[in-house]
Write a protein that holds these residues in place. Structure first.
Motif, mmCIF file in Angstrom:
data_model
loop_
_atom_site.group_PDB
_atom_site.id
_atom_site.type_symbol
_atom_site.label_atom_id
_atom_site.label_comp_id
_atom_site.label_asym_id
_atom_site.label_seq_id
_atom_site.Cartn_x
_atom_site.Cartn_y
_atom_site.Cartn_z
ATOM 1 N N LEU A 105 -2.799 -5.729 2.297
ATOM 2 C CA LEU A 105 -1.711 -5.558 1.335
ATOM 3 C C LEU A 105 -0.889 -4.318 1.673
ATOM 4 C CD1 LEU A 105 -0.551 -6.672 -1.332
ATOM 5 C CD2 LEU A 105 -1.982 -5.011 -2.508
ATOM 6 N N LYS A 106 -1.580 -3.241 2.017
ATOM 7 C CA LYS A 106 -0.883 -1.992 2.380
ATOM 8 C C LYS A 106 -0.040 -2.181 3.623
ATOM 9 C CE LYS A 106 -3.730 1.574 0.271
ATOM 10 N NZ LYS A 106 -4.992 2.301 0.464
ATOM 11 N N ASP A 107 -0.588 -2.881 4.630
ATOM 12 C CA ASP A 107 0.161 -3.134 5.871
ATOM 13 C C ASP A 107 1.451 -3.881 5.575
ATOM 14 O OD1 ASP A 107 -1.906 -2.008 7.240
ATOM 15 O OD2 ASP A 107 -2.772 -3.912 7.940
ATOM 16 N N ILE A 108 1.335 -4.906 4.737
ATOM 17 C CA ILE A 108 2.499 -5.730 4.436
ATOM 18 C C ILE A 108 3.534 -4.935 3.652
ATOM 19 C CG2 ILE A 108 3.181 -7.665 2.923
ATOM 20 C CD1 ILE A 108 0.954 -9.271 4.300
ATOM 21 N N ALA A 109 3.064 -4.168 2.666
ATOM 22 C CA ALA A 109 3.985 -3.336 1.886
ATOM 23 C C ALA A 109 4.692 -2.335 2.795
ATOM 24 C CB ALA A 109 3.227 -2.613 0.778
ATOM 25 N N LYS A 110 3.955 -1.776 3.745
ATOM 26 C CA LYS A 110 4.534 -0.799 4.676
ATOM 27 C C LYS A 110 5.634 -1.436 5.521
ATOM 28 C CE LYS A 110 1.115 2.248 6.436
ATOM 29 N NZ LYS A 110 0.283 2.427 7.601
ATOM 30 N N ALA A 111 5.364 -2.656 5.995
ATOM 31 C CA ALA A 111 6.350 -3.356 6.831
ATOM 32 C C ALA A 111 7.617 -3.644 6.025
ATOM 33 C CB ALA A 111 5.748 -4.650 7.378
ATOM 34 N N VAL A 112 7.450 -4.012 4.754
ATOM 35 C CA VAL A 112 8.613 -4.287 3.906
ATOM 36 C C VAL A 112 9.398 -2.995 3.662
ATOM 37 C CG1 VAL A 112 9.356 -5.061 1.609
ATOM 38 C CG2 VAL A 112 7.541 -6.294 2.820
ATOM 39 N N MET A 113 8.684 -1.913 3.401
ATOM 40 C CA MET A 113 9.350 -0.627 3.166
ATOM 41 C C MET A 113 10.046 -0.122 4.425
ATOM 42 S SD MET A 113 9.063 -0.368 0.041
ATOM 43 C CE MET A 113 9.936 1.178 -0.204
ATOM 44 N N TYR A 114 9.445 -0.418 5.584
ATOM 45 C CA TYR A 114 10.069 -0.037 6.856
ATOM 46 C C TYR A 114 11.450 -0.701 6.968
ATOM 47 C CZ TYR A 114 11.288 -0.498 11.790
ATOM 48 O OH TYR A 114 11.977 -0.518 12.970
ATOM 49 N N LEU A 115 11.479 -2.011 6.677
ATOM 50 C CA LEU A 115 12.749 -2.746 6.768
ATOM 51 C C LEU A 115 13.771 -2.172 5.785
ATOM 52 C CD1 LEU A 115 14.406 -5.130 7.886
ATOM 53 C CD2 LEU A 115 13.452 -6.531 6.054
ATOM 54 N N LYS A 116 13.282 -1.859 4.581
ATOM 55 C CA LYS A 116 14.175 -1.331 3.538
ATOM 56 C C LYS A 116 14.748 0.031 3.923
ATOM 57 C CE LYS A 116 14.058 -0.786 -1.283
ATOM 58 N NZ LYS A 116 15.513 -0.862 -1.341
ATOM 59 N N GLU A 117 13.952 0.830 4.616
ATOM 60 C CA GLU A 117 14.469 2.132 5.058
ATOM 61 C C GLU A 117 15.439 1.973 6.213
ATOM 62 O OE1 GLU A 117 11.027 4.738 5.550
ATOM 63 O OE2 GLU A 117 10.640 4.287 3.431
ATOM 64 N N LYS A 118 15.102 1.033 7.119
ATOM 65 C CA LYS A 118 15.974 0.806 8.269
ATOM 66 C C LYS A 118 17.316 0.217 7.820
ATOM 67 C CE LYS A 118 16.199 -1.382 12.782
ATOM 68 N NZ LYS A 118 15.638 -2.382 13.697
ATOM 69 N N LYS A 119 17.251 -0.729 6.881
ATOM 70 C CA LYS A 119 18.476 -1.351 6.372
ATOM 71 C C LYS A 119 18.484 -1.226 4.849
ATOM 72 C CE LYS A 119 19.904 -5.290 7.818
ATOM 73 N NZ LYS A 119 19.913 -6.752 8.054
ATOM 74 N N PRO B 180 9.402 -6.301 24.677
ATOM 75 C CA PRO B 180 9.188 -5.019 23.988
ATOM 76 C C PRO B 180 9.634 -5.040 22.529
ATOM 77 C CG PRO B 180 10.951 -4.829 25.618
ATOM 78 C CD PRO B 180 10.301 -6.167 25.835
ATOM 79 N N ILE B 181 10.689 -5.804 22.234
ATOM 80 C CA ILE B 181 11.152 -5.909 20.842
ATOM 81 C C ILE B 181 10.037 -6.522 19.999
ATOM 82 C CG2 ILE B 181 12.834 -7.032 19.310
ATOM 83 C CD1 ILE B 181 14.835 -6.975 21.671
ATOM 84 N N LEU B 182 9.469 -7.616 20.530
ATOM 85 C CA LEU B 182 8.407 -8.304 19.798
ATOM 86 C C LEU B 182 7.174 -7.412 19.645
ATOM 87 C CD1 LEU B 182 7.319 -10.799 18.408
ATOM 88 C CD2 LEU B 182 6.653 -11.716 20.625
ATOM 89 N N GLU B 183 6.835 -6.694 20.712
ATOM 90 C CA GLU B 183 5.654 -5.820 20.644
ATOM 91 C C GLU B 183 5.802 -4.778 19.541
ATOM 92 O OE1 GLU B 183 4.181 -6.311 25.273
ATOM 93 O OE2 GLU B 183 5.356 -4.548 24.711
ATOM 94 N N GLU B 184 7.006 -4.233 19.429
ATOM 95 C CA GLU B 184 7.240 -3.226 18.400
ATOM 96 C C GLU B 184 7.056 -3.833 16.999
ATOM 97 O OE1 GLU B 184 11.282 -1.852 18.007
ATOM 98 O OE2 GLU B 184 10.674 -0.822 16.175
ATOM 99 N N LYS B 185 7.610 -5.035 16.810
ATOM 100 C CA LYS B 185 7.516 -5.685 15.499
ATOM 101 C C LYS B 185 6.068 -6.076 15.188
ATOM 102 C CE LYS B 185 12.187 -6.346 15.638
ATOM 103 N NZ LYS B 185 13.148 -5.749 14.740
ATOM 104 N N MET B 186 5.331 -6.481 16.221
ATOM 105 C CA MET B 186 3.937 -6.873 15.984
ATOM 106 C C MET B 186 3.102 -5.666 15.580
ATOM 107 S SD MET B 186 3.221 -9.891 18.728
ATOM 108 C CE MET B 186 1.820 -10.577 17.849
ATOM 109 N N THR B 187 3.420 -4.518 16.153
ATOM 110 C CA THR B 187 2.718 -3.296 15.762
ATOM 111 C C THR B 187 3.018 -3.000 14.291
ATOM 112 O OG1 THR B 187 3.095 -2.509 18.002
ATOM 113 C CG2 THR B 187 2.321 -0.886 16.409
ATOM 114 N N LEU B 188 4.286 -3.154 13.906
ATOM 115 C CA LEU B 188 4.664 -2.894 12.508
ATOM 116 C C LEU B 188 3.973 -3.849 11.539
ATOM 117 C CD1 LEU B 188 8.487 -2.307 13.017
ATOM 118 C CD2 LEU B 188 6.878 -0.633 12.084
ATOM 119 N N ALA B 189 3.765 -5.103 11.990
ATOM 120 C CA ALA B 189 3.098 -6.090 11.132
ATOM 121 C C ALA B 189 1.576 -6.013 11.269
ATOM 122 C CB ALA B 189 3.596 -7.491 11.467
ATOM 123 N N HIS B 190 1.100 -5.054 12.061
ATOM 124 C CA HIS B 190 -0.327 -4.914 12.340
ATOM 125 C C HIS B 190 -0.946 -6.206 12.851
ATOM 126 C CE1 HIS B 190 0.164 -1.184 10.087
ATOM 127 N NE2 HIS B 190 -0.887 -0.774 10.757
#
Ligand SMILES: Nc1ncnc2c1ncn2[C@@H]1O[C@H](COP(=O)(O)OP(=O)(O)O)[C@@H](O)[C@H]1O
Ligand SMILES: [Mg+2]
Lengths: 254, 217
Positions: free
Chosen positions: A188-202, A129-139
């Motif tokens: 590009l948008k997907d990748i930027a979103k994933a990076v921003m997600y990490l930045k908000e989380k940490k 489930p951890i991986l599934e969540e991350k894969m969704t975030l990375a599209h």
């Protein structure tokens, strides 16, 4: 109290007078760069100016030799550390050219590096489930979990796989080496979103973003912009520098 | 001996101690529509010479050899396969993967023989070698004897070195160089390992991980 304050103020990464060669060719000379935790730095510059060399040197590539200077990360001397020790300290490099590893299952590899990072053994059923969540975030489609690492992936898929590894490791310093080159607008948008997600989380995560293009910098806004030319950082400034470069090129960036 | 329409798979994984000479003859005679599959893994011994063979005597008979050779240190794995096409429409496939490390030597020695009686025969040979360091070596001696003009024969051979770049890529994710090398080697033989029964596959991967410990500079 004072001691605590000084620890907080010390930059996460401090590169001082760094010179680097490959075999016998000098590539970087006297590079200086400070990256505070929680900040975004953009590193721009023409092809061949040494951006990837700097990124690879930070991650500990054996292809390069440091001839002078120092790199201190979270108060530790990086230059005496192996690539895996650097990774375990929280450094992550998204490769400009990720390598293909035929026969290496993505899910089991990601579980292995996740376990190393968190310092415990997460069983496959718990990791799924951890991986599934991350894969969704990375599209990324779930099928990729059962592919071989980067084997036969397109350029864009390899970049997503780098971002997925970043999400799995949740590093403290993320170095993105041309993660945007060859991507369409949506990717590009997907990748930027994933990076921003990490930045908000940490929020303390620092980002060093190497790019040729302003478009990714509209999605991941830099606090500081550095221009590298012929192996040295020649100009640094705020994000307005990006537009100067866009209109007049690197040479007039000063 | 594989009778008409039958299918036989013979799996062997051997890890002899370093003073053993392992010279083996394995032969199968495959009749009409029969299928013979040799799955062969050779790890230890001082020297191994082993060439499982299939005599394709019945029409549409099929022979296959999948082999893994792993030569660690002062060892010579000389392995391969022989496919003798005797009847019409017979097909064969040989896939050989070899790994040499710490001065180990692997050789592929193969024979594909298509007799005049074997019209429309098809044969495919693929041999891939992975060399881990400059002390180790690998060579191939493929022999093709084609006496029938309708035969289709494919041969592919690759030799790769364990690249610094791949090791760096994997270690930059936080695993050791030995672990990274183990992942690359296990990945290399994965196309064959995935054909093995689970217990064999696990054992083989473990043997390779063990042999990796303290081996990469
Ligand atoms: N492994 C290497 N061996 C020798 N020269 C290299 C190597 N990697 C990069 N270079 C050289 O170093 C210079 C800087 O390259 P690089 O760091 O890749 O630049 P950038 O990422 O800014 O395009 C170039 O002249 C390049 O040819
Ligand atoms: Mg580059």
């Amino acid at each position: 109290m004072l001691k605590k304050a000084s620890i907080i103020l010390a930059p996460m990464l401090e590169i001082t007078n760094l010179s680097v060669k490959s075999e016998d060719k000098l590539i970087l000379s006297s590079v200086n760069l400070k990256v505070e935790s929680g900040t975004v730095h953009a590193l721009m510059g023409p092809n061949g100016s040494g951006k990837s060399t700097l990124a690879q040197t930070l991650a500990g590539s054996p292809a390069f030799t440091v001839t002078a200077g120092s790199i201190v990360f979270k108060g530790e001397d990086l230059l005496i550390k192996s690539p895996e020790q650097r990774a375990n300290l929280g450094i992550f490099l998204s490769f400009q050219h990720p390598l293909e590893i035929p026969g290496l299952n993505v899910a089991s590899f990601l579980r292995m590096i996740y376990n190393r990072r968190v310092g415990q053994n997460t069983l496959p059923v718990k990791f799924k489930p951890i991986l599934e969540e991350k894969m969704t975030l990375a599209h990324m489609a779930p099928e990729f979990a059962q592919r071989y690492l980067n084997d036969g992936f397109s350029g864009g898929e390899k970049k997503r796989m780098e971002i997925l590894q970043m999400l799995v490791l949740e590093p403290d310093l993320v170095i993105l080496d041309e993660v945007d080159s060859g991507l369409d607008v949506d990717a590009l948008k997907d990748i930027a979103k994933a990076v921003m997600y990490l930045k908000e989380k940490k929020p303390q995560t620092a980002i060093l973003l190497i790019t040729h293009y302003a478009r990714i910098l509209n999605l991941i806004k830099p606090d500081l912009v550095h221009i590298m030319q012929k192996g040295a950082i020649t100009t640094s400034g705020d994000s307005s520098l990006v537009h100067t470069i866009e209109t007049s090129g690197f040479n007039n960036g000063k | 001996m594989v009778k008409q329409g039958a299918r036989v798979r013979y799996t062997t994984i051997q890890n002899w101690s370093g003073d053993v000479y392992n010279l083996v003859t394995k032969r199968a005679r495959v009749e009409k529509d029969g299928i013979m599959e040799w799955l062969d893994g050779n790890l230890g011994s001082k020297a191994t010479m082993k060439y499982p063979s299939c005599y394709l005597v019945g029409e549409r008979a099929y022979g296959e050899v999948l082999s893994i050779a792993y030569a660690d240190g002062a060892r010579h794995q000389d392995a391969g396969a022989k496919m003798i096409h005797i009847a019409p429409n017979t097909t064969s496939k040989i896939i050989s993967k070899s790994v040499s490390i710490r001065g180990g030597r692997t050789s592929y020695r193969g024979l594909v023989h298509i007799l005049p009686s074997a019209t429309n025969a098809r044969a495919k040979v693929e041999c891939d070698a992975l060399i881990l360091d400059s002390k180790s070596a690998s060579d191939t001696f493929p022999v093709m004897r084609i006496n029938e003009s309708s035969a289709q024969v494919e041969h592919e051979a690759t030799v790769s070195k364990l690249g610094e770049e791949k090791l760096f890529y994997l270690t930059s994710r936080g695993i050791t160089k030995e672990e990274a090398a183990g992942l690359i080697i296990n990945g290399f033989i994965e196309p064959i390992v995935k054909e093995l029964p689970l217990e064999y596959a696990v054992e083989l991967n473990r043997l390779i991980e063990l042999s990796m410990e303290g081996s990469v500079g």
